[in-house]
Design a protein around this motif. Structure first.
Motif, PDB file in Angstrom:
ATOM      1  N   GLY A  10      23.851 -16.644 -23.374  1.00  0.00           N
ATOM      2  CA  GLY A  10      23.059 -17.033 -22.228  1.00  0.00           C
ATOM      3  C   GLY A  10      23.185 -16.115 -21.040  1.00  0.00           C
ATOM      4  N   ALA A  11      24.050 -15.103 -21.132  1.00  0.00           N
ATOM      5  CA  ALA A  11      24.207 -14.206 -19.991  1.00  0.00           C
ATOM      6  C   ALA A  11      22.885 -13.519 -19.691  1.00  0.00           C
ATOM      7  CB  ALA A  11      25.286 -13.173 -20.292  1.00  0.00           C
ATOM      8  N   GLY A  12      22.419 -13.653 -18.475  1.00  0.00           N
ATOM      9  CA  GLY A  12      21.205 -12.966 -18.062  1.00  0.00           C
ATOM     10  C   GLY A  12      19.926 -13.576 -18.587  1.00  0.00           C
ATOM     11  N   VAL A  13      20.001 -14.717 -19.292  1.00  0.00           N
ATOM     12  CA  VAL A  13      18.800 -15.319 -19.842  1.00  0.00           C
ATOM     13  C   VAL A  13      18.002 -15.971 -18.712  1.00  0.00           C
ATOM     14  CG1 VAL A  13      17.918 -17.162 -21.309  1.00  0.00           C
ATOM     15  CG2 VAL A  13      19.768 -15.701 -22.107  1.00  0.00           C
ATOM     16  N   LYS A  14      16.697 -15.763 -18.713  1.00  0.00           N
ATOM     17  CA  LYS A  14      15.817 -16.361 -17.716  1.00  0.00           C
ATOM     18  C   LYS A  14      14.929 -17.390 -18.399  1.00  0.00           C
ATOM     19  CE  LYS A  14      16.697 -13.483 -14.171  1.00  0.00           C
ATOM     20  NZ  LYS A  14      17.097 -13.868 -12.807  1.00  0.00           N
ATOM     21  N   ALA A  15      14.728 -18.519 -17.744  1.00  0.00           N
ATOM     22  CA  ALA A  15      13.814 -19.513 -18.289  1.00  0.00           C
ATOM     23  C   ALA A  15      12.386 -19.019 -18.161  1.00  0.00           C
ATOM     24  CB  ALA A  15      13.981 -20.836 -17.541  1.00  0.00           C
ATOM     25  N   SER A  16      11.566 -19.307 -19.174  1.00  0.00           N
ATOM     26  CA  SER A  16      10.156 -18.929 -19.135  1.00  0.00           C
ATOM     27  C   SER A  16       9.370 -20.030 -18.447  1.00  0.00           C
ATOM     28  CB  SER A  16       9.630 -18.715 -20.559  1.00  0.00           C
ATOM     29  OG  SER A  16       8.256 -18.448 -20.540  1.00  0.00           O
ATOM     30  N   VAL A  17       8.628 -19.651 -17.420  1.00  0.00           N
ATOM     31  CA  VAL A  17       7.869 -20.613 -16.631  1.00  0.00           C
ATOM     32  C   VAL A  17       6.408 -20.195 -16.621  1.00  0.00           C
ATOM     33  CG1 VAL A  17       7.580 -21.638 -14.346  1.00  0.00           C
ATOM     34  CG2 VAL A  17       9.865 -21.094 -15.188  1.00  0.00           C
ATOM     35  N   GLN A  18       5.509 -21.159 -16.718  1.00  0.00           N
ATOM     36  CA  GLN A  18       4.081 -20.863 -16.735  1.00  0.00           C
ATOM     37  C   GLN A  18       3.484 -21.164 -15.366  1.00  0.00           C
ATOM     38  OE1 GLN A  18       1.784 -20.681 -20.595  1.00  0.00           O
ATOM     39  NE2 GLN A  18       1.580 -22.791 -19.954  1.00  0.00           N
ATOM     40  N   VAL A  19       2.836 -20.169 -14.777  1.00  0.00           N
ATOM     41  CA  VAL A  19       2.308 -20.304 -13.427  1.00  0.00           C
ATOM     42  C   VAL A  19       0.842 -19.903 -13.414  1.00  0.00           C
ATOM     43  CG1 VAL A  19       2.516 -19.557 -11.034  1.00  0.00           C
ATOM     44  CG2 VAL A  19       4.561 -19.751 -12.448  1.00  0.00           C
ATOM     45  N   THR A  20       0.000 -20.748 -12.827  1.00  0.00           N
ATOM     46  CA  THR A  20      -1.410 -20.428 -12.624  1.00  0.00           C
ATOM     47  C   THR A  20      -1.557 -19.844 -11.220  1.00  0.00           C
ATOM     48  OG1 THR A  20      -2.066 -22.265 -14.041  1.00  0.00           O
ATOM     49  CG2 THR A  20      -3.748 -21.349 -12.595  1.00  0.00           C
ATOM     50  N   VAL A  21      -2.140 -18.636 -11.125  1.00  0.00           N
ATOM     51  CA  VAL A  21      -2.257 -17.954  -9.841  1.00  0.00           C
ATOM     52  C   VAL A  21      -3.704 -17.539  -9.606  1.00  0.00           C
ATOM     53  CG1 VAL A  21      -1.379 -16.109  -8.373  1.00  0.00           C
ATOM     54  CG2 VAL A  21       0.063 -17.014 -10.213  1.00  0.00           C
ATOM     55  N   PRO A  22      -4.361 -18.050  -8.552  1.00  0.00           N
ATOM     56  CA  PRO A  22      -5.701 -17.557  -8.223  1.00  0.00           C
ATOM     57  C   PRO A  22      -5.663 -16.054  -7.981  1.00  0.00           C
ATOM     58  CG  PRO A  22      -5.186 -19.544  -6.983  1.00  0.00           C
ATOM     59  CD  PRO A  22      -3.920 -19.108  -7.645  1.00  0.00           C
ATOM     60  N   VAL A  23      -6.659 -15.334  -8.495  1.00  0.00           N
ATOM     61  CA  VAL A  23      -6.611 -13.880  -8.450  1.00  0.00           C
ATOM     62  C   VAL A  23      -6.564 -13.364  -7.017  1.00  0.00           C
ATOM     63  CG1 VAL A  23      -9.124 -13.611  -8.573  1.00  0.00           C
ATOM     64  CG2 VAL A  23      -7.627 -11.777  -9.394  1.00  0.00           C
ATOM     65  N   MET A  24      -7.264 -13.995  -6.070  1.00  0.00           N
ATOM     66  CA  MET A  24      -7.230 -13.534  -4.688  1.00  0.00           C
ATOM     67  C   MET A  24      -5.861 -13.750  -4.058  1.00  0.00           C
ATOM     68  SD  MET A  24     -10.149 -12.206  -4.512  1.00  0.00           S
ATOM     69  CE  MET A  24     -10.330 -11.790  -2.775  1.00  0.00           C
ATOM     70  N   THR A  25      -5.161 -14.794  -4.498  1.00  0.00           N
ATOM     71  CA  THR A  25      -3.789 -15.010  -4.038  1.00  0.00           C
ATOM     72  C   THR A  25      -2.888 -13.910  -4.555  1.00  0.00           C
ATOM     73  OG1 THR A  25      -4.051 -17.413  -3.911  1.00  0.00           O
ATOM     74  CG2 THR A  25      -1.804 -16.582  -4.143  1.00  0.00           C
ATOM     75  N   LEU A  26      -3.071 -13.568  -5.841  1.00  0.00           N
ATOM     76  CA  LEU A  26      -2.248 -12.523  -6.441  1.00  0.00           C
ATOM     77  C   LEU A  26      -2.457 -11.192  -5.723  1.00  0.00           C
ATOM     78  CD1 LEU A  26      -0.302 -12.020  -8.850  1.00  0.00           C
ATOM     79  CD2 LEU A  26      -2.286 -11.215 -10.117  1.00  0.00           C
ATOM     80  N   LEU A  27      -3.673 -10.928  -5.283  1.00  0.00           N
ATOM     81  CA  LEU A  27      -3.978  -9.666  -4.606  1.00  0.00           C
ATOM     82  C   LEU A  27      -3.604  -9.691  -3.129  1.00  0.00           C
ATOM     83  CD1 LEU A  27      -7.479  -8.922  -6.211  1.00  0.00           C
ATOM     84  CD2 LEU A  27      -5.275  -7.882  -6.785  1.00  0.00           C
ATOM     85  N   GLY A  28      -3.142 -10.832  -2.639  1.00  0.00           N
ATOM     86  CA  GLY A  28      -2.734 -10.919  -1.248  1.00  0.00           C
ATOM     87  C   GLY A  28      -3.854 -11.195  -0.283  1.00  0.00           C
ATOM     88  N   HIS A  29      -5.044 -11.570  -0.796  1.00  0.00           N
ATOM     89  CA  HIS A  29      -6.187 -11.811   0.082  1.00  0.00           C
ATOM     90  C   HIS A  29      -6.401 -13.298   0.372  1.00  0.00           C
ATOM     91  CE1 HIS A  29      -6.949  -7.647  -0.311  1.00  0.00           C
ATOM     92  NE2 HIS A  29      -7.477  -7.699  -1.531  1.00  0.00           N
ATOM     93  N   SER A  30      -5.530 -14.159  -0.161  1.00  0.00           N
ATOM     94  CA  SER A  30      -5.679 -15.590   0.046  1.00  0.00           C
ATOM     95  C   SER A  30      -4.300 -16.236  -0.036  1.00  0.00           C
ATOM     96  CB  SER A  30      -6.603 -16.195  -1.027  1.00  0.00           C
ATOM     97  OG  SER A  30      -6.572 -17.613  -0.983  1.00  0.00           O
ATOM     98  N   ASP A  31      -4.151 -17.384   0.623  1.00  0.00           N
ATOM     99  CA  ASP A  31      -2.924 -18.163   0.542  1.00  0.00           C
ATOM    100  C   ASP A  31      -3.139 -19.457  -0.233  1.00  0.00           C
ATOM    101  OD1 ASP A  31      -1.201 -16.438   1.867  1.00  0.00           O
ATOM    102  OD2 ASP A  31      -1.784 -17.180   3.847  1.00  0.00           O
TER     103      ASP A  31
END
Length: 422
Positions: free
Chosen positions: A244-265
């Motif tokens: 388990g050393a360094g293991v990261k949990a896999s998480v599913q996240v939905t992100v609006p594309v404009m949010t991802l680009l920094g043009h929306s909050d």
């Protein structure tokens, strides 16, 4: 000499009397509910012998009756089935084992929370000791807060219980558990219920590590540092075997594309939780492939990408359905779709199609309930499920996420499937 009570104080006193009267009425309603629940339990048990068994039945009639009872009670009250099972057990205890507590609740002298404390603290006491336990504890239930009553009940249990605490602890450790409770404003609570000595050791170790990190330049409180220490240990920590050393949990996240680009909050959406702030969503998406990015159009909501590593159609359909359902789709069940089975709403053996509008996630327990009992289900457009109970009452569950696009149909190659269809 007593200070005279003003007219305004007298009026306030009358308002408090009204509050007490309402509380008494609430307690009496809880007593009536407990009686009704236990009548349903007795009726169900009395008619279990008439339940028809199919050729594929793996449960006895008594098991079917119990599961049908607890599941329909849960659906009726909109509570988890485990909570419904506890309610059945509490109602039975009030009816059969603790007549004094039942009478005090029906008279409105104690609240249902006080009655629950008496019931739950009595569960491991042998029948022969119940009367003495109730007689000793019940007067305190009419004067103490629930927390103080629980403390008094624990001390009383230790004095009256014929078994040693060691024996009872060995039996109770099998009920250890953990889970997550979503909170407001992007927060959640992780809880662990296990042996008291283990919980104390975890807390003290985290406190010691947090204390060692305090210093002149540290702006965090001890509680904040301890929480950060626990988070770091659980995500990046090493088990006694080194796994388990360094293991990261896999998480599913939905992100609006404009949010991802920094043009929306506009908030992102974290699977199993709900809305999260834009900065956190961007941070999680930036660390793919540990986190899967689902990009959506800011106006239409149409899916733009599900990640280039997910190209096989059957797997994409499973991912689509997991995003749509998020949890088990039985009424009130909140078990994660991540660990659930994809079930054919219209059975595969009865010519049901392997298609998005005929598939839904069911946890193992709910899948067995659908197969072994008289519950039935039909799927409506948009992934809406209508469950019909054994008594003929309908309950509807809706998908957690409305996805406007359907995935392509599954590829015909059997090798593309990870799991056999259910």
């Amino acid at each position: 000499m007593a200070t005279p009570v003003s007219t305004s104080q007298q009026e306030l006193g009358r308002l408090f009397d009204a509050v007490a009267a309402a509380e008494k009425a609430i307690a009496q309603c809880f007593a009536a509910r407990a009686e009704a629940v236990d009548r349903a339990r007795r009726y169900s048990a009395a008619h279990a012998a008439g339940i028809p068994l199919s050729l594929q039945a793996r449960w006895t009639r008594e098991e079917i009756a119990e599961r049908e009872l607890s599941s329909e009670l849960a659906a009726t009250l909109r509570i988890p089935e485990r909570t419904a099972e506890n309610l059945l057990a509490e109602s039975r205890a009030l009816a059969d084992d603790l007549p004094g507590t039942r009478a005090a609740l029906a008279a409105g002298r104690i609240s249902y929370r006080h009655a629950q404390t008496v019931v739950q603290q009595s569960w491991s006491i042998p029948v022969g000791g119940l009367a003495a336990f109730e007689q000793a504890l019940l007067p305190a239930a009419e004067t103490l807060t629930v927390a103080k009553l629980k403390h008094k009940a624990r001390l009383l249990r230790e004095r009256l219980h014929p078994e040693t605490i060691t024996t009872r602890r060995e039996r109770s450790i099998g009920d250890r558990t953990s889970g997550v409770i979503p909170e407001h404003d992007g927060m959640a609570t992780l809880y662990v219920t296990t042996g008291a000595e283990l919980v104390q050791a975890i807390f003290h170790r985290a406190t010691d590590l947090a204390t060692s990190l305090q210093g002149p330049g540290e702006t965090r409180t001890l509680s904040q540092i301890r929480t950060d220490v626990l988070s770091d240990l659980l995500i990046d920590g090493v088990t006694p075997t080194g796994v388990g050393a360094g293991v990261k949990a896999s998480v599913q996240v939905t992100v609006p594309v404009m949010t991802l680009l920094g043009h929306s909050d506009e908030p992102g959406y974290l699977e199993g939780y709900g809305p999260i702030d834009a900065d956190t969503a961007r941070d999680l998406a930036s660390r793919a492939p540990s986190f899967t990015r689902l990009l959506t159009h800011p106006e239409t909501g149409v899916i733009l990408s599900v990640g280039r590593d997910r190209y096989k159609v059957p797997k994409r359909m499973r991912r689509f359905l997991r995003l749509r359902d998020e949890t088990c789709r039985f009424v009130g069940c909140n078990r994660s779709a991540r660990n659930a089975e994809l079930d054919h709403t219209h059975d595969w053996a009865l010519l049901g199609m392997t298609a998005a509008d005929n598939l839904a996630h069911l946890c193992t327990a709910s899948h067995a309930l659908k197969t072994q009992t008289r519950w039935t289900v039909a799927q409506q457009p948009g992934g809406i499920l209508t469950w019909t109970s054994p008594t003929g009452r309908d309950f509807t569950t809706e998908p957690a996420t409305i996805l406007p696009t359907e995935p392509p149909p599954p590829a015909p190659a059997a090798a593309d499937y990870d799991d056999a269809p259910f």
